[in-house]
Write a protein that holds these residues in place. Structure first.
Motif, PDB file in Angstrom:
ATOM      1  N   ASN A   1     -17.630  -7.286  -9.795  1.00  0.00           N
ATOM      2  CA  ASN A   1     -18.445  -7.079  -8.236  1.00  0.00           C
ATOM      3  C   ASN A   1     -19.887  -7.521  -8.172  1.00  0.00           C
ATOM      4  O   ASN A   1     -19.950  -6.840  -7.936  1.00  0.00           O
TER       5      ASN A   1
ATOM      6  N   TYR B   1      -6.749  -1.030  -6.739  1.00  0.00           N
ATOM      7  CA  TYR B   1      -7.547  -1.356  -5.581  1.00  0.00           C
ATOM      8  C   TYR B   1      -8.709  -2.379  -6.334  1.00  0.00           C
ATOM      9  O   TYR B   1      -9.317  -2.991  -5.308  1.00  0.00           O
TER      10      TYR B   1
ATOM     11  N   HIS C   1     -12.063  -4.880   4.106  1.00  0.00           N
ATOM     12  CA  HIS C   1     -13.303  -6.049   3.826  1.00  0.00           C
ATOM     13  C   HIS C   1     -12.012  -7.182   2.884  1.00  0.00           C
ATOM     14  O   HIS C   1     -11.749  -6.568   1.820  1.00  0.00           O
TER      15      HIS C   1
ATOM     16  N   ASP D   1       0.981  -1.376   0.236  1.00  0.00           N
ATOM     17  CA  ASP D   1       0.515  -0.249   0.317  1.00  0.00           C
ATOM     18  C   ASP D   1       0.837   0.933   0.157  1.00  0.00           C
ATOM     19  O   ASP D   1       0.696   1.661  -1.229  1.00  0.00           O
TER      20      ASP D   1
ATOM     21  N   TYR E   1      -8.116  -6.178  -7.008  1.00  0.00           N
ATOM     22  CA  TYR E   1      -7.235  -5.738  -5.715  1.00  0.00           C
ATOM     23  C   TYR E   1      -7.552  -7.733  -5.682  1.00  0.00           C
ATOM     24  O   TYR E   1      -6.149  -8.329  -5.325  1.00  0.00           O
ATOM     25  N   CYS E   2      -8.176  -8.413  -5.302  1.00  0.00           N
ATOM     26  CA  CYS E   2      -8.674  -9.670  -5.240  1.00  0.00           C
ATOM     27  C   CYS E   2      -8.324 -10.590  -6.764  1.00  0.00           C
ATOM     28  O   CYS E   2      -9.140 -11.881  -6.438  1.00  0.00           O
TER      29      CYS E   2
ATOM     30  N   VAL F   1     -19.439  -1.902  -3.058  1.00  0.00           N
ATOM     31  CA  VAL F   1     -18.513  -1.432  -3.689  1.00  0.00           C
ATOM     32  C   VAL F   1     -18.421  -0.373  -5.135  1.00  0.00           C
ATOM     33  O   VAL F   1     -18.158   0.154  -5.568  1.00  0.00           O
TER      34      VAL F   1
ATOM     35  N   ARG G   1     -10.874  -2.248   0.996  1.00  0.00           N
ATOM     36  CA  ARG G   1     -10.003  -2.990   0.999  1.00  0.00           C
ATOM     37  C   ARG G   1      -9.077  -3.338   1.908  1.00  0.00           C
ATOM     38  O   ARG G   1      -9.284  -5.259   2.455  1.00  0.00           O
ATOM     39  N   THR G   2      -8.828  -2.494   3.040  1.00  0.00           N
ATOM     40  CA  THR G   2      -8.243  -2.934   4.356  1.00  0.00           C
ATOM     41  C   THR G   2      -8.929  -4.032   5.383  1.00  0.00           C
ATOM     42  O   THR G   2      -9.139  -4.250   6.153  1.00  0.00           O
TER      43      THR G   2
ATOM     44  N   CYS H   1     -11.098 -10.378   0.724  1.00  0.00           N
ATOM     45  CA  CYS H   1     -11.290 -11.287  -0.159  1.00  0.00           C
ATOM     46  C   CYS H   1     -12.041 -12.390  -0.492  1.00  0.00           C
ATOM     47  O   CYS H   1     -11.600 -12.788   0.437  1.00  0.00           O
TER      48      CYS H   1
END
Length: 330
Positions: free
Chosen positions: A249, A186, A326, A129, A189-190, A256, A323-324, A328
């Motif tokens: 998503n 981001y 939640h 990050d 990210y997953c 999101v 993201r931090t 994945c």
């Protein structure tokens, strides 16, 4: 402090003296000629005197400074290095162009420190990050610095103007990377495979843009439309990963997506607004001479670009927080 109006005889003298190319007592950095042993205060840079820097009308300046006929007054012409720097502190038609992005540079220096010291640790961010956010902000800083540098030194000489235009265009490419880098990182990210693929494509497209700059014709006025289309295409490409991210998503049902699609829409609307000012030369086209010093299209373009970067930076911090907080999904 307003620079004094210039006279044609003074301008002719400047043009003649500028044709003596390289002096034994000087060296060049990006085609800016600087005297050896240059001392700022000895050169008078520490004391701005109104009479030092005459300003000229559009009809009086060399062709390489004639980009917008609707900005009629306030042109700096063929200034040596020390007066280019001193012109930061007089009121010309470039003053707001320079200071809008110098201010942007200082803002992003502050945000770089603030994000790394406060924001990322507060969100339990990782080393990755720190790296992504730092690189994104550095791209914005580079863009701001290159833009300010061009507007400071474009009046030094035709060669310097061309060289600094190339620097400015490189800064635009870096600014676009600064928008893509944290966004793609981001957003996917997953989905690391897609994240890496899109980042590679973006770097390849940007590298191709920088390679095209090596074409001798790229900086010529006749290529202005081509340059514009290249950068518009580079920005418009972002719609592709955005649609992919939207589908991956789950569309509008996803939290999101609801949070960040409006932010993407706003950033593209700001980009279109900046593009409108850039190509339309509005409002000075309607009232030539009225917006020479404040409110011209290029100044508005600068302000909107800065606002766009700041908006996107804030959106990046918000998606970092998302993201931090939640995990994945498996």
């Amino acid at each position: 402090m307003m620079g004094r109006p210039g006279g044609l005889e003074t301008l002719k003298s400047r043009c003649n003296s500028s044709r003596s190319l390289s002096h034994s007592g000087s060296y060049h950095i990006l085609d800016i000629e600087i005297d050896r042993g240059f001392e700022p205060c000895d050169s008078g840079m520490c004391h701005t005197v109104q009479g030092d820097i005459p300003l000229y009308k559009y009809s009086e300046v060399p062709h390489f400074l004639q980009g917008n006929p609707y900005v009629v007054h306030g042109y700096r012409v063929l200034l040596p290095f020390n007066l280019c720097v001193k012109s930061l502190f007089i009121w010309s038609n470039e003053t707001l162009n320079i200071w809008s992005h110098l201010a942007g540079l200082f803002i992003f220096i502050y945000l770089l420190l603030y994000d790394n010291i406060i924001v990322i640790p507060a969100n339990n961010g990782s080393l990755a990050d720190h790296v992504i956010i730092t690189l994104g902000i550095f791209c914005f800083q580079f863009c701001m610095a290159c833009s300010a540098g061009f507007h400071i030194f474009c009046c030094h000489s035709e060669r310097a103007s061309q060289r600094w235009l190339a620097v400015d265009l490189t800064g635009i490419s870096m600014g676009i990377i600064g928008c893509y880098l944290p966004a793609v990182h981001y957003a996917f990210y997953c989905l690391s495979i897609w994240r890496d693929l899109y980042l590679i494509i973006i770097f390849v497209l940007t590298g191709a843009t920088l390679f095209i700059q090596l074409n001798p014709n790229f900086l010529k006025p006749s290529w202005a439309r081509h340059r514009l289309l290249i950068y518009v295409g580079l920005v418009a490409y972002g719609v592709v990963p955005t649609i992919h991210w939207f589908v991956e998503n789950g569309g509008w049902e996803s939290r999101v997506v609801q949070l960040f699609v409006p932010k993407v829409i706003v950033v593209y609307l700001l980009g279109m607004l900046a593009f409108f000012f850039y190509i339309s030369k509005f409002p000075e086209r309607l009232f030539p001479g009225m917006f020479d010093y404040v409110g011209s299209s290029h100044q508005l373009w600068h302000v909107v670009i800065l606002v766009t970067f700041l908006w996107w930076h804030q959106a990046g911090n918000e998606i970092l927080l998302f993201r931090t907080s939640h995990e994945c999904e498996a």
